[in-house]
Design a protein around this motif. Sequence first.
Motif, PDB file in Angstrom:
ATOM      1  N   LEU A 199       0.760  -1.259  -0.104  1.00 22.28           N
ATOM      2  CA  LEU A 199      -0.082  -0.127  -0.185  1.00 22.28           C
ATOM      3  C   LEU A 199       0.843   1.277  -0.050  1.00 22.28           C
ATOM      4  O   LEU A 199       0.419   2.311  -0.715  1.00 22.28           O
ATOM      5  N   GLU A 200       2.127   1.356   0.543  1.00 23.33           N
ATOM      6  CA  GLU A 200       2.759   2.494   0.465  1.00 23.33           C
ATOM      7  C   GLU A 200       3.265   2.562  -0.886  1.00 23.33           C
ATOM      8  O   GLU A 200       3.694   3.885  -0.949  1.00 23.33           O
ATOM      9  N   GLU A 207      -4.458   5.233  -6.476  1.00 24.83           N
ATOM     10  CA  GLU A 207      -4.748   3.920  -6.455  1.00 24.83           C
ATOM     11  C   GLU A 207      -5.254   3.484  -5.195  1.00 24.83           C
ATOM     12  O   GLU A 207      -5.888   2.261  -5.038  1.00 24.83           O
ATOM     13  N   LEU A 208      -4.886   3.945  -4.027  1.00 23.82           N
ATOM     14  CA  LEU A 208      -5.460   3.699  -2.756  1.00 23.82           C
ATOM     15  C   LEU A 208      -7.107   3.865  -2.834  1.00 23.82           C
ATOM     16  O   LEU A 208      -7.692   2.902  -2.280  1.00 23.82           O
ATOM     17  N   ASP A 209      -7.617   4.771  -3.355  1.00 18.02           N
ATOM     18  CA  ASP A 209      -9.247   4.951  -3.490  1.00 18.02           C
ATOM     19  C   ASP A 209      -9.598   3.756  -4.480  1.00 18.02           C
ATOM     20  O   ASP A 209     -10.595   3.336  -3.931  1.00 18.02           O
ATOM     21  N   LEU A 210      -9.007   3.403  -5.433  1.00 12.42           N
ATOM     22  CA  LEU A 210      -9.385   2.327  -6.189  1.00 12.42           C
ATOM     23  C   LEU A 210      -9.295   1.242  -5.248  1.00 12.42           C
ATOM     24  O   LEU A 210     -10.387   0.297  -5.453  1.00 12.42           O
ATOM     25  N   ILE A 211      -8.561   0.698  -4.753  1.00 12.25           N
ATOM     26  CA  ILE A 211      -8.201  -0.372  -3.735  1.00 12.25           C
ATOM     27  C   ILE A 211      -9.299  -0.367  -2.893  1.00 12.25           C
ATOM     28  O   ILE A 211     -10.037  -1.621  -2.595  1.00 12.25           O
ATOM     29  N   ILE A 252     -15.781  -6.586  -3.655  1.00 15.70           N
ATOM     30  CA  ILE A 252     -15.651  -7.997  -3.802  1.00 15.70           C
ATOM     31  C   ILE A 252     -16.074  -8.647  -2.410  1.00 15.70           C
ATOM     32  O   ILE A 252     -16.135 -10.124  -2.497  1.00 15.70           O
ATOM     33  N   LEU A 253     -16.038  -8.071  -1.305  1.00 12.06           N
ATOM     34  CA  LEU A 253     -16.199  -8.734   0.093  1.00 12.06           C
ATOM     35  C   LEU A 253     -17.480  -9.599  -0.097  1.00 12.06           C
ATOM     36  O   LEU A 253     -17.504 -10.747   0.299  1.00 12.06           O
ATOM     37  N   PRO A 254     -18.596  -9.058  -0.791  1.00 13.33           N
ATOM     38  CA  PRO A 254     -19.886 -10.066  -0.373  1.00 13.33           C
ATOM     39  C   PRO A 254     -19.697 -11.366  -1.609  1.00 13.33           C
ATOM     40  O   PRO A 254     -20.409 -12.420  -1.173  1.00 13.33           O
ATOM     41  N   TYR A 255     -18.675 -11.197  -2.322  1.00 14.21           N
ATOM     42  CA  TYR A 255     -18.453 -12.533  -3.477  1.00 14.21           C
ATOM     43  C   TYR A 255     -17.477 -13.432  -2.574  1.00 14.21           C
ATOM     44  O   TYR A 255     -17.341 -14.608  -3.045  1.00 14.21           O
ATOM     45  N   LEU A 256     -16.648 -12.967  -1.678  1.00 11.66           N
ATOM     46  CA  LEU A 256     -15.738 -13.951  -0.910  1.00 11.66           C
ATOM     47  C   LEU A 256     -16.382 -14.634   0.218  1.00 11.66           C
ATOM     48  O   LEU A 256     -15.836 -15.539   0.984  1.00 11.66           O
ATOM     49  N   GLY A 257     -17.664 -14.209   0.935  1.00  7.74           N
ATOM     50  CA  GLY A 257     -18.522 -15.218   1.515  1.00  7.74           C
ATOM     51  C   GLY A 257     -17.914 -14.614   3.114  1.00  7.74           C
ATOM     52  O   GLY A 257     -17.872 -15.569   3.735  1.00  7.74           O
TER      53      GLY A 257
END
Length: 129
Positions: free
Chosen positions: A104-105, A111-115, A122-127
């Motif tokens: 991240l540094e 780019e941080l905003d995009l991450i 993606i969290l809901p798709y990771l269960g």
Amino acid sequence: MAKNINVDTKSIGQRIREEREKLNLTREEFAEIIDLSDYYVGQLERGERQMSLPVLINVANCLHVSLDYLIFGKSPNNEYYVHDSVSNYSTLNSSKNAEINSLLEKCSPKELDLIIKFIKVILPYLGTN
């Protein structure tokens, strides 16, 4: 005999908008993620349209909330969701923390905003919720 149930589309739409804004997603970004037009999402948020069950499920998953919350304004058993919970990041082992921090540094603020947006999507798709 079936009982008629009135659906409060304005309240549902308001909750959708509030949850979308908590994730810092524009209406256009949110619409793209759930594969709907931003015009249609605007109609949903204003309570002008009712959505099908598959769309409702997709919206709830993307926003990391329960169907109960979207429809009735409450969560069953006071469950917590991703944006409500305390981060588990601090419980990762130190080598993973160091690796993540090192990566991240190297990122620019853009780019941080995009991450951050990517992780939220993606969290809901990771269960994990």
